[in-house]
Design a protein around this motif. Structure first.
Motif, PDB file in Angstrom:
ATOM      1  N   LYS A   1       0.847  -1.104  -0.040  1.00 51.89           N
ATOM      2  CA  LYS A   1      -0.071   0.148  -0.094  1.00 51.89           C
ATOM      3  C   LYS A   1       0.969   1.268  -0.091  1.00 51.89           C
ATOM      4  O   LYS A   1       0.116   2.240  -0.265  1.00 51.89           O
ATOM      5  N   ALA A   2       2.042   1.146   0.266  1.00 50.89           N
ATOM      6  CA  ALA A   2       3.026   2.457   0.229  1.00 50.89           C
ATOM      7  C   ALA A   2       3.014   3.295  -0.914  1.00 50.89           C
ATOM      8  O   ALA A   2       3.237   4.197  -1.074  1.00 50.89           O
ATOM      9  N   TYR A   3       2.961   2.392  -2.171  1.00 51.01           N
ATOM     10  CA  TYR A   3       3.224   2.977  -3.518  1.00 51.01           C
ATOM     11  C   TYR A   3       1.903   4.016  -3.678  1.00 51.01           C
ATOM     12  O   TYR A   3       2.036   5.068  -4.142  1.00 51.01           O
TER      13      TYR A   3
ATOM     14  N   GLU B   1      10.402  14.433  -2.631  1.00 51.63           N
ATOM     15  CA  GLU B   1      11.160  15.599  -2.848  1.00 51.63           C
ATOM     16  C   GLU B   1      12.559  15.565  -2.236  1.00 51.63           C
ATOM     17  O   GLU B   1      13.509  15.600  -2.875  1.00 51.63           O
ATOM     18  N   GLY B   2      12.539  14.954  -0.954  1.00 46.90           N
ATOM     19  CA  GLY B   2      13.857  15.133  -0.018  1.00 46.90           C
ATOM     20  C   GLY B   2      14.613  13.852  -0.565  1.00 46.90           C
ATOM     21  O   GLY B   2      15.777  14.245  -0.723  1.00 46.90           O
ATOM     22  N   ILE B   3      14.357  12.712  -1.125  1.00 48.36           N
ATOM     23  CA  ILE B   3      14.922  11.726  -1.487  1.00 48.36           C
ATOM     24  C   ILE B   3      15.550  11.976  -3.004  1.00 48.36           C
ATOM     25  O   ILE B   3      16.746  11.691  -2.866  1.00 48.36           O
ATOM     26  N   LEU B   4      14.685  12.977  -3.626  1.00 50.30           N
ATOM     27  CA  LEU B   4      15.265  12.955  -4.919  1.00 50.30           C
ATOM     28  C   LEU B   4      16.474  14.012  -4.731  1.00 50.30           C
ATOM     29  O   LEU B   4      17.768  13.938  -5.432  1.00 50.30           O
ATOM     30  N   LYS B   5      16.319  15.021  -3.619  1.00 53.46           N
ATOM     31  CA  LYS B   5      17.516  15.989  -3.645  1.00 53.46           C
ATOM     32  C   LYS B   5      18.611  15.224  -2.740  1.00 53.46           C
ATOM     33  O   LYS B   5      19.789  15.493  -3.059  1.00 53.46           O
TER      34      LYS B   5
ATOM     35  N   LEU C   1       7.547   6.119 -14.902  1.00 55.93           N
ATOM     36  CA  LEU C   1       8.470   6.498 -14.051  1.00 55.93           C
ATOM     37  C   LEU C   1       8.411   6.124 -12.400  1.00 55.93           C
ATOM     38  O   LEU C   1       9.075   6.162 -11.380  1.00 55.93           O
ATOM     39  N   SER C   2       7.097   5.727 -12.055  1.00 61.60           N
ATOM     40  CA  SER C   2       6.550   5.185 -10.610  1.00 61.60           C
ATOM     41  C   SER C   2       7.526   3.979 -10.289  1.00 61.60           C
ATOM     42  O   SER C   2       8.113   4.343  -9.037  1.00 61.60           O
ATOM     43  N   PRO C   3       7.735   2.990 -10.848  1.00 62.46           N
ATOM     44  CA  PRO C   3       8.826   2.262  -9.976  1.00 62.46           C
ATOM     45  C   PRO C   3      10.037   2.974  -9.605  1.00 62.46           C
ATOM     46  O   PRO C   3      10.594   2.362  -8.714  1.00 62.46           O
TER      47      PRO C   3
ATOM     48  N   ILE D   1      11.701   2.792  -6.126  1.00 61.57           N
ATOM     49  CA  ILE D   1      12.770   2.152  -5.656  1.00 61.57           C
ATOM     50  C   ILE D   1      13.775   3.303  -4.831  1.00 61.57           C
ATOM     51  O   ILE D   1      14.331   3.081  -3.774  1.00 61.57           O
ATOM     52  N   LEU D   2      13.924   4.524  -5.402  1.00 63.44           N
ATOM     53  CA  LEU D   2      14.489   5.629  -4.695  1.00 63.44           C
ATOM     54  C   LEU D   2      14.007   5.872  -2.989  1.00 63.44           C
ATOM     55  O   LEU D   2      14.639   5.874  -2.162  1.00 63.44           O
ATOM     56  N   ALA D   3      12.541   5.896  -3.085  1.00 59.55           N
ATOM     57  CA  ALA D   3      12.061   6.007  -1.767  1.00 59.55           C
ATOM     58  C   ALA D   3      12.432   4.859  -0.733  1.00 59.55           C
ATOM     59  O   ALA D   3      12.493   5.068   0.270  1.00 59.55           O
TER      60      ALA D   3
END
Length: 122
Positions: free
Chosen positions: A20-22, A31-35, A80-82, A86-88
């Motif tokens: 369910k996290a998806y 946003e924080g993870i991408l940065k 793009l979602s997968p 994965i980054l999250a």
């Protein structure tokens, strides 16, 4: 569980179900993870605009509901979602490793293995 039970040491095992996290992934967290992975501000805004701007409606008994904007989550089927998920999830792994380094948590030692297990992808 068997190793923990037989050693009579105190411990805890947590299993997280990320199914369910998806659907509930926070865009602020994303946003924080991408940065933290080195994405520049322009690309972060571009990615978040693609994730956060869809308009959805629900069809119930052949009738569409009013359109609405989701407030979190990743769309299933979006190519793009997968990668974003994965980054999250990697962020969660980094958090666990940081807590281990600060000795706030420790892994479970399984009989016959010198390396403690702290988290797994399975």
């Amino acid at each position: 569980m068997h190793s923990l039970e037989n050693s009579r040491n105190q411990g805890m095992i947590i299993k997280l179900d990320l199914e369910k996290a998806y659907d509930h992934l926070s865009w602020v967290y994303l946003e924080g993870i991408l940065k933290s992975h080195g994405f520049d501000e322009r690309r972060v805004k571009w990615i978040l605009s693609m994730v956060s701007t869809p308009v959805m409606s629900i069809m119930l008994n052949g009738t569409h509901s009013e359109a609405f904007n989701p407030s979190s989550g990743l769309r299933q089927g979006d190519p793009l979602s997968p990668f974003l998920f994965i980054l999250a999830a990697e962020g969660l792994g980094r958090l666990v490793k940081a807590r281990i380094a600060r000795e706030q948590i420790k892994g479970l030692r399984i009989r016959g293995n010198d390396l403690p297990i702290t988290h797994s992808n399975s």
